[in-house]
Design an enzyme around this catalytic site. Structure first.
Site, PDB file in Angstrom:
ATOM      1  N   LYS A 197       0.872  -1.182   0.000  1.00 27.81           N
ATOM      2  CA  LYS A 197       0.000   0.000   0.000  1.00 27.81           C
ATOM      3  C   LYS A 197       0.905   1.227   0.000  1.00 27.81           C
ATOM      4  O   LYS A 197       1.428   1.646   1.030  1.00 27.81           O
ATOM      5  CB  LYS A 197      -0.891  -0.009   1.253  1.00 27.81           C
ATOM      6  N   GLY A 250       5.483   4.821   8.452  1.00 25.41           N
ATOM      7  CA  GLY A 250       4.641   6.004   8.306  1.00 25.41           C
ATOM      8  C   GLY A 250       4.572   6.765   9.612  1.00 25.41           C
ATOM      9  O   GLY A 250       5.459   6.642  10.461  1.00 25.41           O
ATOM     10  N   THR A 252       3.301   8.257  13.341  1.00 29.51           N
ATOM     11  CA  THR A 252       3.060   7.599  14.629  1.00 29.51           C
ATOM     12  C   THR A 252       1.577   7.338  14.869  1.00 29.51           C
ATOM     13  O   THR A 252       1.193   6.250  15.305  1.00 29.51           O
ATOM     14  CB  THR A 252       3.671   8.466  15.753  1.00 29.51           C
ATOM     15  N   GLU A 253       0.726   8.323  14.577  1.00 24.40           N
ATOM     16  CA  GLU A 253      -0.700   8.113  14.857  1.00 24.40           C
ATOM     17  C   GLU A 253      -1.264   7.022  13.943  1.00 24.40           C
ATOM     18  O   GLU A 253      -2.050   6.187  14.380  1.00 24.40           O
ATOM     19  CB  GLU A 253      -1.489   9.428  14.716  1.00 24.40           C
ATOM     20  N   GLY A 255       0.418   4.568  12.768  1.00 19.22           N
ATOM     21  CA  GLY A 255       0.987   3.322  13.285  1.00 19.22           C
ATOM     22  C   GLY A 255       0.141   2.747  14.409  1.00 19.22           C
ATOM     23  O   GLY A 255      -0.070   1.535  14.499  1.00 19.22           O
ATOM     24  N   GLU A 272       7.697   1.360  11.843  1.00 18.64           N
ATOM     25  CA  GLU A 272       8.769   2.368  11.716  1.00 18.64           C
ATOM     26  C   GLU A 272       8.084   3.715  11.616  1.00 18.64           C
ATOM     27  O   GLU A 272       7.463   4.017  10.585  1.00 18.64           O
ATOM     28  CB  GLU A 272       9.605   2.113  10.454  1.00 18.64           C
ATOM     29  N   CYS A 306      12.221  10.803   8.066  1.00 19.59           N
ATOM     30  CA  CYS A 306      12.070  10.429   9.469  1.00 19.59           C
ATOM     31  C   CYS A 306      13.361  10.676  10.230  1.00 19.59           C
ATOM     32  O   CYS A 306      13.344  10.920  11.423  1.00 19.59           O
ATOM     33  CB  CYS A 306      11.663   8.969   9.568  1.00 19.59           C
ATOM     34  N   GLU A 405       6.690  16.446  15.278  1.00 13.82           N
ATOM     35  CA  GLU A 405       7.432  16.190  14.039  1.00 13.82           C
ATOM     36  C   GLU A 405       6.866  17.090  12.946  1.00 13.82           C
ATOM     37  O   GLU A 405       5.686  16.989  12.603  1.00 13.82           O
ATOM     38  CB  GLU A 405       7.272  14.721  13.628  1.00 13.82           C
TER      39      GLU A 405
HETATM   40  P1  NAD Z   1       1.062   8.249   7.041  1.00 10.16           P
HETATM   41  O1  NAD Z   1       1.050   7.597   8.362  1.00 10.16           O
HETATM   42  O2  NAD Z   1       0.059   9.306   6.764  1.00 10.16           O
HETATM   43  O3  NAD Z   1       0.889   7.168   5.867  1.00 10.16           O
HETATM   44  C1  NAD Z   1       1.673   5.999   5.790  1.00 10.16           C
HETATM   45  C2  NAD Z   1       0.880   4.926   5.069  1.00 10.16           C
HETATM   46  O4  NAD Z   1      -0.255   4.564   5.854  1.00 10.16           O
HETATM   47  C3  NAD Z   1       0.333   5.394   3.724  1.00 10.16           C
HETATM   48  O5  NAD Z   1       0.391   4.336   2.817  1.00 10.16           O
HETATM   49  C4  NAD Z   1      -1.105   5.745   4.055  1.00 10.16           C
HETATM   50  O6  NAD Z   1      -1.964   5.680   2.963  1.00 10.16           O
HETATM   51  C5  NAD Z   1      -1.439   4.699   5.085  1.00 10.16           C
HETATM   52  N1  NAD Z   1      -2.539   5.078   5.980  1.00 10.16           N
HETATM   53  C6  NAD Z   1      -2.892   6.322   6.388  1.00 10.16           C
HETATM   54  N2  NAD Z   1      -3.970   6.259   7.216  1.00 10.16           N
HETATM   55  C7  NAD Z   1      -4.290   4.951   7.347  1.00 10.16           C
HETATM   56  C8  NAD Z   1      -5.286   4.230   8.068  1.00 10.16           C
HETATM   57  N3  NAD Z   1      -6.194   4.851   8.840  1.00 10.16           N
HETATM   58  N4  NAD Z   1      -5.313   2.879   7.968  1.00 10.16           N
HETATM   59  C9  NAD Z   1      -4.396   2.245   7.216  1.00 10.16           C
HETATM   60  N5  NAD Z   1      -3.452   2.867   6.494  1.00 10.16           N
HETATM   61  C10 NAD Z   1      -3.379   4.207   6.561  1.00 10.16           C
HETATM   62  O7  NAD Z   1       2.542   8.795   6.853  1.00 10.16           O
HETATM   63  P2  NAD Z   1       3.100   9.705   5.676  1.00 10.16           P
HETATM   64  O8  NAD Z   1       2.581  11.095   5.851  1.00 10.16           O
HETATM   65  O9  NAD Z   1       2.902   9.033   4.375  1.00 10.16           O
HETATM   66  O10 NAD Z   1       4.669   9.667   5.983  1.00 10.16           O
HETATM   67  C11 NAD Z   1       5.304  10.511   6.881  1.00 10.16           C
HETATM   68  C12 NAD Z   1       5.576   9.810   8.213  1.00 10.16           C
HETATM   69  O11 NAD Z   1       6.311   8.610   7.992  1.00 10.16           O
HETATM   70  C13 NAD Z   1       6.435  10.651   9.126  1.00 10.16           C
HETATM   71  O12 NAD Z   1       5.924  10.587  10.425  1.00 10.16           O
HETATM   72  C14 NAD Z   1       7.796   9.978   9.055  1.00 10.16           C
HETATM   73  O13 NAD Z   1       8.619  10.187  10.179  1.00 10.16           O
HETATM   74  C15 NAD Z   1       7.397   8.544   8.901  1.00 10.16           C
HETATM   75  N6  NAD Z   1       8.503   7.755   8.364  1.00 10.16           N
HETATM   76  C16 NAD Z   1       9.140   6.872   9.192  1.00 10.16           C
HETATM   77  C17 NAD Z   1      10.237   6.140   8.727  1.00 10.16           C
HETATM   78  C18 NAD Z   1      10.978   5.199   9.628  1.00 10.16           C
HETATM   79  O14 NAD Z   1      11.740   4.379   9.142  1.00 10.16           O
HETATM   80  N7  NAD Z   1      10.812   5.286  10.937  1.00 10.16           N
HETATM   81  C19 NAD Z   1      10.664   6.310   7.400  1.00 10.16           C
HETATM   82  C20 NAD Z   1      10.003   7.236   6.604  1.00 10.16           C
HETATM   83  C21 NAD Z   1       8.915   7.956   7.082  1.00 10.16           C
END
Ligand code: NAD
Length: 512
Positions: A197, A250, A252-253, A255, A272, A306, A405
């Site tokens: 996804k 993605g 934290t919330e 996650g 992550e 991140c 963040e």
């Molecule tokens: P996000 O959490 O909005 O989205 C991540 C994924 O989750 C996307 O594919 C999104 O479509 C999906 N998603 C969103 N809401 C969902 C739900 N309710 N149910 C299921 N899936 C859902 O994150 P983003 O804005 O795409 O990315 C930025 C974040 O990712 C930042 O917080 C960044 O720190 C983090 N990140 C972490 C790492 C790491 O290795 N720790 C690496 C890169 C990015």
């Protein structure tokens, strides 16, 4: 210091498409068992450098997600991938790496159109790393072995590992190719099949990557893609009964939402998540190196990573010379066309994100921070999503800009009196992804590396990773680890087998 910012006006999306032979609008469907799935387009996605529409995601609803998971389940059960010899699987993973390298320009251009990530940075960073993910997990598959225990007299216990089945892989938008391929390569290496996804902001590059994997020899159905909004497509995937493990990268919330969904059936989860990483510049730091590294740590990828070193802590003795140099260099970072090799920082990835970053500038001012550089949208380069690197001097670690963040080109600086104060403030965060320390004094280095509450600490260097080593977050930055052991744990189940060495003398229940 008299640095001046250079800017180059971006080429249009149409010109980029013509150069790379793309047909607009770009396809953004899902992909199951080797064919396109999804319907009902989302609003058009824009090229962030210019604001032009480039294509619209065809949403995969719950039924389409079920189709993709079904394709992965059928492929898994067939054994065509999961029970193939390890040597054959390694061969396919290496072929995937080679094919992806060959397609590097096409993928870098698609990723540039969807995110604004400069093409040359993708060609030197993201594309090789994407291919290395497959190569390194091929190596890991080649050396994967179980364990034996011989402490119980008369018995040998050995362990076996089996792939869990269908893996769901969630990727964010900031490095779609690198991050989706890392989790995918790990899942494939142990024999899982997968559904990816991608973020709704990066539907194009990952779809094409998966098509290329099939061209390299992966059977249709082994890897599938579902595109669409997180709340519809992501939710359906995370809640699907046939998904056995979730590799999530993605926010934290999100996650936490994923973990709640997985809890319903006790699916395995690796998270992550976000970061607000501390970058400690001690009094003994090599000033030039600390400035170079700190600029890279926060402004690479326009801070949309991140790993960003977004909270800079300066020991007072080095604060003034560091700030002078850092500010001047931040003000001179070259914004420009993502196709121009001299561009140092591209645009912000999408409009809502730009608005969010500007809200943090307003909050910073309202809470008493001093904006030392940047802070305004740049209009000189047209209607694209351009922002200058931002630097704010924060009077306290409690400010919103020091605790949330921001995920943009936004550095906060705090001046501290002692190293202990820097460490205490660094740890005063709900996040714990990475940390940086700049010092020549070995005692200072050892103190910081010992006391930082983070999964990674970089000493006198920014942003280096060994993909075999553990990578992950403490506190609300994650759960579990990437890298060799962590990925194998996530995508396999382990089994202990006890076998007696000789005849077993058992109590004979019920015997006369
Ligand atoms: P996000 O959490 O909005 O989205 C991540 C994924 O989750 C996307 O594919 C999104 O479509 C999906 N998603 C969103 N809401 C969902 C739900 N309710 N149910 C299921 N899936 C859902 O994150 P983003 O804005 O795409 O990315 C930025 C974040 O990712 C930042 O917080 C960044 O720190 C983090 N990140 C972490 C790492 C790491 O290795 N720790 C690496 C890169 C990015």
């Amino acid at each position: 210091m008299g640095f001046v910012r250079a800017m180059t006006v971006p080429s249009t999306a149409a010109a980029v498409a013509a150069r790379f032979g793309f047909t607009m609008p770009l396809p953004a469907t899902g992909w199951a068992a080797g064919r396109a799935i999804g319907a009902d387009p989302m609003p058009a996605h824009v090229y962030p450098a210019t604001g032009e529409p480039i294509g619209a995601v065809q949403i995969c609803d719950a039924a389409a997600v079920d189709e993709a998971v079904g394709a992965a389940r059928v492929a898994f059960a067939s054994g065509a991938w999961s029970r193939r010899s390890v040597q054959e699987r390694i061969g396919v993973l290496r072929a995937c790496a080679a094919r992806l390298r060959n397609a590097g320009e096409e993928l870098a251009a698609l990723q540039m159109l969807e995110t604004g990530i400069p093409f040359s940075q993708a060609m030197t960073g993201h594309i090789p790393r994407m291919a290395e993910n497959f190569e390194i997990f091929a190596d890991i598959a080649a050396t994967q072995a179980g364990r034996t225990f011989q402490q119980v007299p008369g018995y040998v216990t050995h362990t076996l590992r089996a792939p869990v089945g269908v893996a769901a892989i969630f990727a964010p938008w900031n490095a779609p190719l690198v991050l989706s391929s890392m989790k995918l390569a790990a899942a494939l290496a142990v024999g899982c099949t997968a559904v990816i996804k991608p973020s709704e902001y990066t539907p194009f590059s990952v779809l094409r990557m998966v098509q290329i994997l099939e061209e390299a020899g992966l059977a249709p159905g082994v890897v599938n893609v579902v595109n669409g909004p997180g709340a519809i497509t992501g939710r359906a995937l995370s809640e699907h009964e046939d998904v056995a493990a979730i590799g999530f990268i993605g926010g934290t919330e999100t996650g936490k939402t994923i973990m709640r969904a997985a809890a319903g059936r006790l699916a395995k989860v690796g998270l992550e998540l976000g970061g607000k990483s501390a970058n400690i510049i001690t009094a003994s730091a090599d000033l030039e190196a600390a400035v170079d590294g700190s600029l890279l740590a926060i402004y690479t990828s326009a801070g949309q990573q991140c790993l960003a070193g977004s909270r800079i802590f300066l020991e007072r003795a080095i604060a003034a010379p560091f700030l002078d140099r850092f500010q001047a260099r931040a003000r001179a970072i070259r914004l420009g066309c993502p196709l121009d090799p001299s561009t140092e920082m591209g645009p912000i990835a999408h409009p809502a994100h730009l608005a969010r970053i500007l809200d943090f500038v307003a909050a910073a001012r309202a809470q008493g921070a001093q904006i030392l550089a940047g802070g305004e949208r740049v209009h000189a380069m047209g209607p694209g999503l351009w922002l200058e690197p931002i630097l704010a001097l924060a009077p306290s670690n409690d400010l919103t800009i020091c605790q949330e963040e921001i995920f943009g080109p936004f550095a906060t600086v705090q001046v501290v009196e002692t190293l202990d104060e820097a460490i205490a403030r660094a740890n005063d965060s709900r996040f714990g992804l990475v940390g940086y320390v700049w010092a020549q004094d070995i005692a200072a280095i050892m103190r910081v590396t010992d006391q930082l509450e983070t999964g990674t600490v970089w000493v006198n260097t920014p942003l280096v990773r060994d993909l075999r080593a553990p990578f992950g977050g403490w506190k609300q930055s994650g759960l579990g680890r990437d890298g060799r052991e962590g990925c194998i744990d996530l995508f396999t189940e382990e089994k202990a087998v006890m076998t007696p060495i000789g005849p077993v003398r058992m109590r004979k229940l019920g015997a006369p």
